[in-house]
Write a protein that holds these residues in place. Structure first.
Motif, PDB file in Angstrom:
ATOM      1  N   GLN A 156       0.829  -1.210   0.000  1.00 62.71           N
ATOM      2  CA  GLN A 156       0.000   0.000   0.000  1.00 62.71           C
ATOM      3  C   GLN A 156       0.863   1.259   0.000  1.00 62.71           C
ATOM      4  O   GLN A 156       0.596   2.203  -0.747  1.00 62.71           O
ATOM      5  CB  GLN A 156      -0.917   0.004   1.226  1.00 62.71           C
ATOM      6  N   THR A 200     -17.079  10.811  12.744  1.00 68.94           N
ATOM      7  CA  THR A 200     -16.452  10.064  11.652  1.00 68.94           C
ATOM      8  C   THR A 200     -16.378  10.889  10.376  1.00 68.94           C
ATOM      9  O   THR A 200     -15.475  10.699   9.568  1.00 68.94           O
ATOM     10  CB  THR A 200     -17.244   8.782  11.367  1.00 68.94           C
ATOM     11  N   VAL A 234     -12.842  14.756   8.060  1.00 67.63           N
ATOM     12  CA  VAL A 234     -12.648  14.798   6.611  1.00 67.63           C
ATOM     13  C   VAL A 234     -13.210  16.098   6.043  1.00 67.63           C
ATOM     14  O   VAL A 234     -12.568  16.770   5.218  1.00 67.63           O
ATOM     15  CB  VAL A 234     -13.321  13.587   5.938  1.00 67.63           C
ATOM     16  N   ARG A 272      -4.885   9.865   9.585  1.00 70.36           N
ATOM     17  CA  ARG A 272      -5.291   9.301   8.297  1.00 70.36           C
ATOM     18  C   ARG A 272      -6.700   9.731   7.893  1.00 70.36           C
ATOM     19  O   ARG A 272      -7.075   9.596   6.727  1.00 70.36           O
ATOM     20  CB  ARG A 272      -5.195   7.776   8.351  1.00 70.36           C
ATOM     21  N   MET A 273      -7.487  10.249   8.836  1.00 66.02           N
ATOM     22  CA  MET A 273      -8.833  10.711   8.522  1.00 66.02           C
ATOM     23  C   MET A 273      -8.848  12.130   7.953  1.00 66.02           C
ATOM     24  O   MET A 273      -9.798  12.521   7.292  1.00 66.02           O
ATOM     25  CB  MET A 273      -9.703  10.676   9.788  1.00 66.02           C
ATOM     26  N   PRO A 307      -5.145  13.257   4.284  1.00 65.46           N
ATOM     27  CA  PRO A 307      -5.368  13.035   2.847  1.00 65.46           C
ATOM     28  C   PRO A 307      -6.310  14.060   2.226  1.00 65.46           C
ATOM     29  O   PRO A 307      -6.063  14.559   1.127  1.00 65.46           O
ATOM     30  CB  PRO A 307      -5.966  11.621   2.797  1.00 65.46           C
ATOM     31  N   VAL A 321      -4.730   9.250  -0.954  1.00 63.20           N
ATOM     32  CA  VAL A 321      -5.641   8.410  -0.157  1.00 63.20           C
ATOM     33  C   VAL A 321      -4.924   7.165   0.352  1.00 63.20           C
ATOM     34  O   VAL A 321      -5.026   6.803   1.531  1.00 63.20           O
ATOM     35  CB  VAL A 321      -6.878   8.027  -0.993  1.00 63.20           C
ATOM     36  N   GLY A 328      -2.384   8.253   2.972  1.00 62.18           N
ATOM     37  CA  GLY A 328      -3.044   8.763   4.165  1.00 62.18           C
ATOM     38  C   GLY A 328      -3.695   7.682   5.000  1.00 62.18           C
ATOM     39  O   GLY A 328      -3.778   7.797   6.231  1.00 62.18           O
ATOM     40  N   MET A 329      -4.159   6.624   4.349  1.00 63.20           N
ATOM     41  CA  MET A 329      -4.808   5.533   5.066  1.00 63.20           C
ATOM     42  C   MET A 329      -3.821   4.438   5.481  1.00 63.20           C
ATOM     43  O   MET A 329      -4.226   3.398   5.995  1.00 63.20           O
ATOM     44  CB  MET A 329      -5.901   4.918   4.180  1.00 63.20           C
ATOM     45  N   HIS A 330      -2.528   4.673   5.267  1.00 64.78           N
ATOM     46  CA  HIS A 330      -1.514   3.663   5.602  1.00 64.78           C
ATOM     47  C   HIS A 330      -1.504   3.411   7.114  1.00 64.78           C
ATOM     48  O   HIS A 330      -1.651   4.344   7.910  1.00 64.78           O
ATOM     49  CB  HIS A 330      -0.135   4.150   5.136  1.00 64.78           C
ATOM     50  N   SER A 344      -2.554   7.176  15.223  1.00 62.65           N
ATOM     51  CA  SER A 344      -3.933   7.277  15.675  1.00 62.65           C
ATOM     52  C   SER A 344      -4.010   8.303  16.792  1.00 62.65           C
ATOM     53  O   SER A 344      -3.094   8.429  17.606  1.00 62.65           O
ATOM     54  CB  SER A 344      -4.438   5.925  16.198  1.00 62.65           C
TER      55      SER A 344
END
Length: 297
Positions: free
Chosen positions: A102, A159, A163, A225-226, A229, A273, A276-278, A283
Motif C-alpha cells: 500500500q 467520523t 474529513v 489518516r482521517m 489526505p 488516499v 493517508g490511510m496507511h 492514531s
C-alpha cells in the motif's frame, strides 16, 4: 521548471509534512470542548510539540511562498502535495511500520501523478485576469464551499467531521496560496507600500488563521489518516483552479495533454488516499461523541 523552484517546493513539502504530524500529535490530546473554537489555539500554544509543528509549517509556507514567486502555482501546488510522503516517513519512523504494498503503491501514484501533470500540462505564466468579478467569483466559490463543509461538519458525527474540516481547510489554503502569489507580485512591483495598500496580504492572514482552526479541530477529533489526505488533496486542486482561473497560468489543452493532466490529478488523489490511510499513520485519542452534542442548545 527550474531546479530552484523544485528544491523550494519539495523543501516546503518536507516542512509541512513534518509539521502536520507534530501538530496532530499534540492536538489529539486537546479537550473536545474546544472543537471549532479559538480556545483550541490558546490551549495548544502551551504545548512545545505543537509549537514545533507550527514552526515547521511556517517555514514550509515561507518556502512555498518563495517558490510561488519564482514559478507558476500550477507547478508548485502538485509538488506541495508530496508533503504526505514526508509525513508518512516521520510516522513510519515513529511506529516502525513497513511501507508494504500500500505504501509503495501510494508513493508511486503520487510521484507519478505529479510528474504526469507537470510534464503534460507544461504550466507557464501569463497575464493575470484584471476583471475583479472573475477574481471574486472564483474566490467566493472556494470560500463558500469551505463554509458549507464546515457547517455540515458541525452537524455531523465525528467520523465525517475530520474529513469535511480538512477539505474546507484545504480549499482555504489553496486560495491563500493564490493570494500569496499576488501579494508577492505587488511587493515586487512597489515594495511594502504597494503590498500593504491591497487587500490580498490581509486575506492571506485571515485565511491562514481560519484554516489553522479548521485543521487543528480535524486533528483533535480523529487520527491523522482521517484528515491529512483530504487536506493534501484539496489544497492543490483549489490552487490550480485559482491559478488557471485568474492568475493567468496556462496549461496545454489539446486532447492528449488534457487526458494526461486528468490522469495525473487522479493519480495524485489516489496516491494521497493510499498513503493517508496507511497503517503507519498515527492514531489519535478515541472520541466518539457527536459534534452536535458539543454545540450550545
Amino acid at each position: 521548471m527550474s531546479v530552484l523552484v523544485l528544491i523550494l517546493s519539495v523543501s516546503a513539502a518536507c516542512c509541512l509534512g513534518f509539521g502536520f504530524v507534530l501538530q496532530q500529535n499534540a492536538a489529539s490530546h486537546a479537550p473536545l470542548s474546544d472543537f471549532l473554537s479559538w480556545r483550541l489555539l490558546l490551549d495548544l500554544i502551551r504545548v512545545p510539540r505543537w509549537l514545533g509543528g507550527i514552526g515547521l509549517m511556517v517555514c514550509g509556507m515561507v518556502l512555498g511562498a518563495v517558490a510561488l514567486g519564482k514559478g507558476e502555482i500550477s507547478q508548485v501546488e502538485p509538488l506541495l502535495a508530496t508533503n504526505l510522503l514526508f509525513a508518512l516517513a516521520l510516522t513510519r519512523h515513529q511506529t516502525k511500520h513497513p511501507l508494504g504494498r500500500q505504501g509503495w503503491a501510494g508513493l508511486v501514484l503520487l510521484a507519478g501523478g505529479v510528474t504526469a501533470f507537470i510534464v503534460a500540462g507544461k504550466p507557464k505564466g501569463g497575464d493575470s485576469v484584471t476583471d475583479p468579478l472573475r477574481h471574486w467569483l472564483i474566490i467566493g466559490i472556494m470560500i463558500g464551499l469551505a463554509l458549507l463543509l464546515t457547517t455540515y461538519a458541525k452537524r455531523s458525527r465525528m467520523t465525517a467531521a475530520p474529513v469535511l474540516l480538512a477539505l474546507a481547510a484545504g480549499l482555504l489554503y489553496g486560495v491563500q496560496d493564490a493570494l500569496t502569489r499576488v501579494s508577492g507580485e505587488r511587493f515586487g512591483a512597489g515594495g511594502f507600500s504597494e503590498l500593504l495598500s491591497g487587500w490580498q496580504p490581509y486575506g492571506v492572514l485571515a485565511l491562514g488563521v481560519t484554516g489553522l482552526v479548521l485543521v487543528q479541530s480535524a486533528f483533535e477529533t480523529a487520527e491523522l489518516r482521517m484528515s491529512l489526505p483530504a487536506l493534501t488533496a484539496a489544497q492543490p486542486l483549489a490552487g490550480i483552479v485559482c491559478g488557471v482561473g485568474f492568475l493567468g497560468d496556462k496549461l496545454h489543452t489539446d486532447v492528449g495533454a488534457l487526458t494526461w493532466e486528468a490522469a495525473g490529478l487522479a493519480a495524485i488523489v489516489a496516491g494521497i488516499v493510499l498513503l493517508g490511510m496507511h497503517p503507519a499513520m498515527p492514531s489519535g485519542t478515541t472520541k466518539t461523541e457527536s459534534v452536535r452534542d458539543l454545540q450550545p442548545h
